[in-house]
Design a protein around this motif. Structure first.
Motif, PDB file in Angstrom:
ATOM      1  N   VAL A   1      39.103  54.228 -27.474  1.00 37.31           N
ATOM      2  CA  VAL A   1      39.898  55.443 -26.603  1.00 37.31           C
ATOM      3  C   VAL A   1      38.741  56.448 -26.274  1.00 37.31           C
ATOM      4  N   PHE A   2      39.516  57.717 -25.123  1.00 36.66           N
ATOM      5  CA  PHE A   2      38.194  57.960 -24.233  1.00 36.66           C
ATOM      6  C   PHE A   2      39.686  59.201 -24.205  1.00 36.66           C
ATOM      7  N   GLY A   3      38.802  59.870 -24.271  1.00 39.25           N
ATOM      8  CA  GLY A   3      39.880  61.491 -23.704  1.00 39.25           C
ATOM      9  C   GLY A   3      38.656  62.640 -22.915  1.00 39.25           C
ATOM     10  N   ALA A   4      39.582  62.696 -22.144  1.00 33.98           N
ATOM     11  CA  ALA A   4      38.290  64.317 -21.553  1.00 33.98           C
ATOM     12  C   ALA A   4      39.091  65.455 -20.753  1.00 33.98           C
TER      13      ALA A   4
ATOM     14  N   PRO B   1      38.959  65.126 -10.612  1.00 33.16           N
ATOM     15  CA  PRO B   1      39.182  64.016 -11.117  1.00 33.16           C
ATOM     16  C   PRO B   1      38.521  63.331 -12.518  1.00 33.16           C
ATOM     17  N   VAL B   2      39.240  63.584 -13.926  1.00 29.89           N
ATOM     18  CA  VAL B   2      38.741  63.605 -15.122  1.00 29.89           C
ATOM     19  C   VAL B   2      39.117  61.726 -15.365  1.00 29.89           C
ATOM     20  N   LEU B   3      39.830  61.455 -14.884  1.00 29.65           N
ATOM     21  CA  LEU B   3      40.381  60.149 -14.818  1.00 29.65           C
ATOM     22  C   LEU B   3      39.135  59.573 -14.445  1.00 29.65           C
ATOM     23  N   GLU B   4      38.154  59.468 -13.592  1.00 30.89           N
ATOM     24  CA  GLU B   4      37.349  58.925 -12.916  1.00 30.89           C
ATOM     25  C   GLU B   4      36.118  58.748 -14.123  1.00 30.89           C
ATOM     26  N   ASP B   5      36.141  59.803 -14.605  1.00 33.13           N
ATOM     27  CA  ASP B   5      35.397  59.945 -16.714  1.00 33.13           C
ATOM     28  C   ASP B   5      35.705  58.707 -17.140  1.00 33.13           C
ATOM     29  N   VAL B   6      37.705  59.313 -17.644  1.00 32.34           N
ATOM     30  CA  VAL B   6      37.979  58.277 -18.514  1.00 32.34           C
ATOM     31  C   VAL B   6      37.997  56.687 -18.143  1.00 32.34           C
ATOM     32  N   TYR B   7      37.977  56.456 -16.521  1.00 28.62           N
ATOM     33  CA  TYR B   7      37.811  55.413 -16.349  1.00 28.62           C
ATOM     34  C   TYR B   7      35.765  54.608 -16.381  1.00 28.62           C
ATOM     35  N   LEU B   8      35.717  54.623 -17.064  1.00 24.97           N
ATOM     36  CA  LEU B   8      33.664  55.078 -16.848  1.00 24.97           C
ATOM     37  C   LEU B   8      33.489  54.763 -18.332  1.00 24.97           C
ATOM     38  N   GLY B   9      34.298  55.760 -19.260  1.00 23.04           N
ATOM     39  CA  GLY B   9      34.253  55.745 -20.652  1.00 23.04           C
ATOM     40  C   GLY B   9      35.008  54.145 -21.182  1.00 23.04           C
ATOM     41  N   LEU B  10      35.769  53.711 -20.438  1.00 24.77           N
ATOM     42  CA  LEU B  10      36.512  52.935 -21.191  1.00 24.77           C
ATOM     43  C   LEU B  10      35.733  51.769 -20.640  1.00 24.77           C
ATOM     44  N   PHE B  11      34.851  51.585 -19.781  1.00 26.61           N
ATOM     45  CA  PHE B  11      33.894  50.634 -18.573  1.00 26.61           C
ATOM     46  C   PHE B  11      33.305  50.811 -20.097  1.00 26.61           C
TER      47      PHE B  11
ATOM     48  N   THR C   1      29.680  56.704 -29.254  1.00 23.77           N
ATOM     49  CA  THR C   1      28.542  56.993 -28.369  1.00 23.77           C
ATOM     50  C   THR C   1      28.118  56.654 -27.084  1.00 23.77           C
ATOM     51  N   CYS C   2      27.856  54.985 -27.402  1.00 27.12           N
ATOM     52  CA  CYS C   2      27.789  54.585 -26.074  1.00 27.12           C
ATOM     53  C   CYS C   2      28.883  55.189 -24.554  1.00 27.12           C
ATOM     54  N   ALA C   3      29.873  55.487 -25.443  1.00 22.62           N
ATOM     55  CA  ALA C   3      31.280  55.974 -24.403  1.00 22.62           C
ATOM     56  C   ALA C   3      30.889  57.530 -23.812  1.00 22.62           C
ATOM     57  N   LEU C   4      29.928  57.765 -23.909  1.00 26.22           N
ATOM     58  CA  LEU C   4      29.537  59.396 -23.942  1.00 26.22           C
ATOM     59  C   LEU C   4      28.159  59.623 -22.964  1.00 26.22           C
ATOM     60  N   ASP C   5      27.000  58.502 -23.366  1.00 31.61           N
ATOM     61  CA  ASP C   5      26.049  57.728 -22.729  1.00 31.61           C
ATOM     62  C   ASP C   5      26.703  57.446 -21.086  1.00 31.61           C
ATOM     63  N   ILE C   6      27.134  57.464 -21.138  1.00 28.73           N
ATOM     64  CA  ILE C   6      27.849  56.306 -19.571  1.00 28.73           C
ATOM     65  C   ILE C   6      28.556  57.981 -18.935  1.00 28.73           C
ATOM     66  N   VAL C   7      29.151  58.528 -19.280  1.00 25.01           N
ATOM     67  CA  VAL C   7      29.370  60.292 -18.489  1.00 25.01           C
ATOM     68  C   VAL C   7      28.761  61.166 -18.670  1.00 25.01           C
ATOM     69  N   GLY C   8      26.986  60.806 -19.043  1.00 24.99           N
ATOM     70  CA  GLY C   8      26.472  61.915 -18.995  1.00 24.99           C
ATOM     71  C   GLY C   8      26.142  63.070 -20.034  1.00 24.99           C
ATOM     72  N   ALA C   9      27.295  63.129 -21.101  1.00 25.01           N
ATOM     73  CA  ALA C   9      27.721  63.776 -22.511  1.00 25.01           C
ATOM     74  C   ALA C   9      26.949  63.568 -23.456  1.00 25.01           C
ATOM     75  N   GLN C  10      26.610  64.744 -24.208  1.00 26.09           N
ATOM     76  CA  GLN C  10      25.852  64.850 -25.205  1.00 26.09           C
ATOM     77  C   GLN C  10      26.540  64.507 -26.574  1.00 26.09           C
ATOM     78  N   LEU C  11      26.319  63.958 -27.220  1.00 23.83           N
ATOM     79  CA  LEU C  11      27.595  63.985 -28.670  1.00 23.83           C
ATOM     80  C   LEU C  11      26.651  65.434 -28.782  1.00 23.83           C
ATOM     81  N   ILE C  12      28.912  65.501 -29.149  1.00 17.72           N
ATOM     82  CA  ILE C  12      28.312  66.752 -30.349  1.00 17.72           C
ATOM     83  C   ILE C  12      28.248  67.296 -31.521  1.00 17.72           C
ATOM     84  N   ARG C  13      29.197  65.920 -32.587  1.00 19.74           N
ATOM     85  CA  ARG C  13      29.332  64.949 -33.804  1.00 19.74           C
ATOM     86  C   ARG C  13      30.737  64.107 -33.355  1.00 19.74           C
TER      87      ARG C  13
END
Ligand code: 5GP
Ligand code: SF4
Ligand code: MG
Length: 454
Positions: A3-6, A13-23, A196-208
């Motif tokens: 699962v992924f949410g933004a 275009p947050v759907l684009e981030d979701v698309y990448l996250g799902l990838f 966390t690998c799905a955060l990496d793909i959108v260039g996000a930092q892990l909060i927790r």
């Protein structure tokens, strides 16, 4: 499933981030994929069968702007592999739009479904996730967030969820925390993801990580608040199989690197079941990291004895036995020059039905190996999982049907070795009482009866 949410305070275009996250989460499910967002108060989605790029036209995802979107990749544990069961699931009910994406398995969904059907509910899918939407709609006098909290208090089992409401993005993890769920940030955008690998793909930092039993709510302005499903604090009961097989090695779950844990599993395996061998190889790709650990600990070099066709998906996912067997044949090819005349240790993460192991051992042997020692970087899988991994019933589980020697013979290996549950727990490095090992030792969460109290 994955699962992924933004959520962004700006229309983007947050759907684009979701698309990448799902990838990045594709390894968690290949049956179907989908994205949902809310437009003019109505929940909309694009869903399809197969891999993310088949299921969701990227061009369309990129062309839509919204504050928030969620997505899902599906691997069915209950319910059929059909488009109706593809997620996110959406409803537009008395209190507005809801979209939901679920990883896990609700263990009391049958009871809840019967209860609600007797009171007039009409289910659209055979997926357990739909009960959450119906439970919400049943509480239509409450605000959607309160109705959701109420629903989450009634369901049992495993759920890592992302939920989209008209003005909120929500992430929820069941009180046991069976499945992983993390929160990240890039600028003002907040993300939730299975790994966390799905955060990496959108260039996000892990909060927790979302804590077991926690519900994190992002409101319209991007403000974060945290609610609890239950009042008593939960120790957690994280799925150990995530470290064995399910999660990607570059992810970190509840502070533990999957890569490190998997390598440790290989090291423990080398200590518990040593073998005299010229080389150590991993069953691609699921056994590779454990094989590296085995090689390091044993001193035998790591070699690529089997080469994988990287354009073939994970064989296990295919629904029928026939397809599964064909899947192994097209996927793996022995590297004859590396194998000929050698004594080989081949490491895999797990044996489920035993199909992969028999096939690969005979491949290696027929390519001229003098000995094939099969080593498994987890304890024998003897019990089914009720928490969102599709292990079959005990009658189909190779390690439940045969003892070690018989299984080794059936597979055709010169020797077979596993680690035990103690090794597994130590290799992961999580306190024993906070780790689910039920498919290995049959110790299910006792609180988790298939009952219903509505
Ligand atoms: P088997 O061929 O014994 O039925 O399955 C074992 C293989 O499937 C292993 O190589 C392992 O990597 C993979 N596997 C183990 N458990 C699971 C699971 O729950 N789901 C999926 N998709 N694959 C699994
Ligand atoms: Fe994970 Fe096994 Fe527990 Fe299922 S039974 S949650 S696969 S450890
Ligand atoms: Mg495998």
């Amino acid at each position: 499933c994955g699962v992924f949410g933004a959520f962004s305070p700006k229309m983007e275009p947050v759907l684009e981030d979701v698309y990448l996250g799902l990838f990045a989460l594709q390894h968690r499910g290949q049956e179907s994929a989908g994205v949902s967002w809310i437009e003019n108060g109505i929940a909309r989605s694009i869903k399809g069968m197969g891999l993310v790029h088949n299921a969701i036209p990227q061009g369309i995802a990129s062309s839509i702007t919204a504050h928030a979107a969620i997505g899902h990749v599906r691997y069915s544990t209950c319910g059929d592999s059909i488009l109706q069961n593809a997620q996110p699931l959406t409803i537009n009910y008395a209190k507005g739009a809801v979209a939901i994406a679920h990883n896990g398995n609700i263990t009391n969904s049958d009871g809840i479904m019967k209860y609600l059907e007797n009171r007039g509910a009409i289910f659209q899918s055979t997926s357990d996730t739909e009960v959450i939407l119906h439970l919400m709609a049943h509480q239509s006098h409450k605000m959607p967030l309160d109705a959701l909290m109420d629903a989450l208090r009634r369901i049992k089992g495993a759920f890592s969820l992302v939920v989209l409401l008209k003005d909120k993005l929500i992430a929820a993890r069941d009180p046991w925390g069976f499945r992983p769920l993390v929160m990240g940030r890039r600028g003002e955008t907040i993300y939730f993801a299975s790994e966390t690998c799905a955060l990496d793909i959108v260039g996000a930092q892990l909060i927790r990580d979302i804590e077991p039993g926690e519900v994190v709510v992002v409101d319209q302005s991007g403000g974060l608040s945290s609610l609890r499903i239950q009042t008593k604090p939960s120790k957690g009961f994280l799925c150990s199989f995530e470290f064995v097989y399910f999660a990607r090695p570059d992810s970190v779950i509840d502070g533990i690197s999957v890569y490190q844990a998997r390598k440790n599993l290989g090291r423990f395996l080398a200590k518990r079941c040593p073998a005299k061998a010229h080389l150590v190889a991993g069953m691609p790709d699921s056994g590779t990291v454990a094989a590296l650990g085995y090689s390091e600990e044993s001193g035998s070099p790591f070699e690529m004895a089997i080469v994988r066709n990287r354009y073939v998906g994970r064989t296990f996912i295919q629904p029928t036995q026939r397809v599964r067997e064909a899947g192994v044949r097209v996927k793996l090819n022995p590297n004859r020059l590396a194998i000929q005349g050698k004594e080989i240790v081949i490491v895999d993460d797990s044996i489920v039905r035993g199909t992969t192991a028999s096939r690969v051992v005979s491949l290696i042997r027929s390519s001229g190996a003098s000995k094939v020692h099969l080593r498994i970087a987890s304890p024998p899988v003897r019990f089914p999982c009720y928490y969102g991994i599709d292990t079959p019933s005990s009658e189909e589980l190779a390690a439940a049907r045969f003892d070690l020697d018989e299984l080794s013979r059936q597979i055709g290996a010169d020797s077979l070795g596993y680690i035990d549950v103690k090794d597994l727990v130590q290799a992961i490095g999580f306190p024993e009482e906070r780790l689910c090992t039920a498919c290995f030792d049959g110790r299910y969460m006792e609180d988790d009866v298939n009952g219903i109290d509505l």
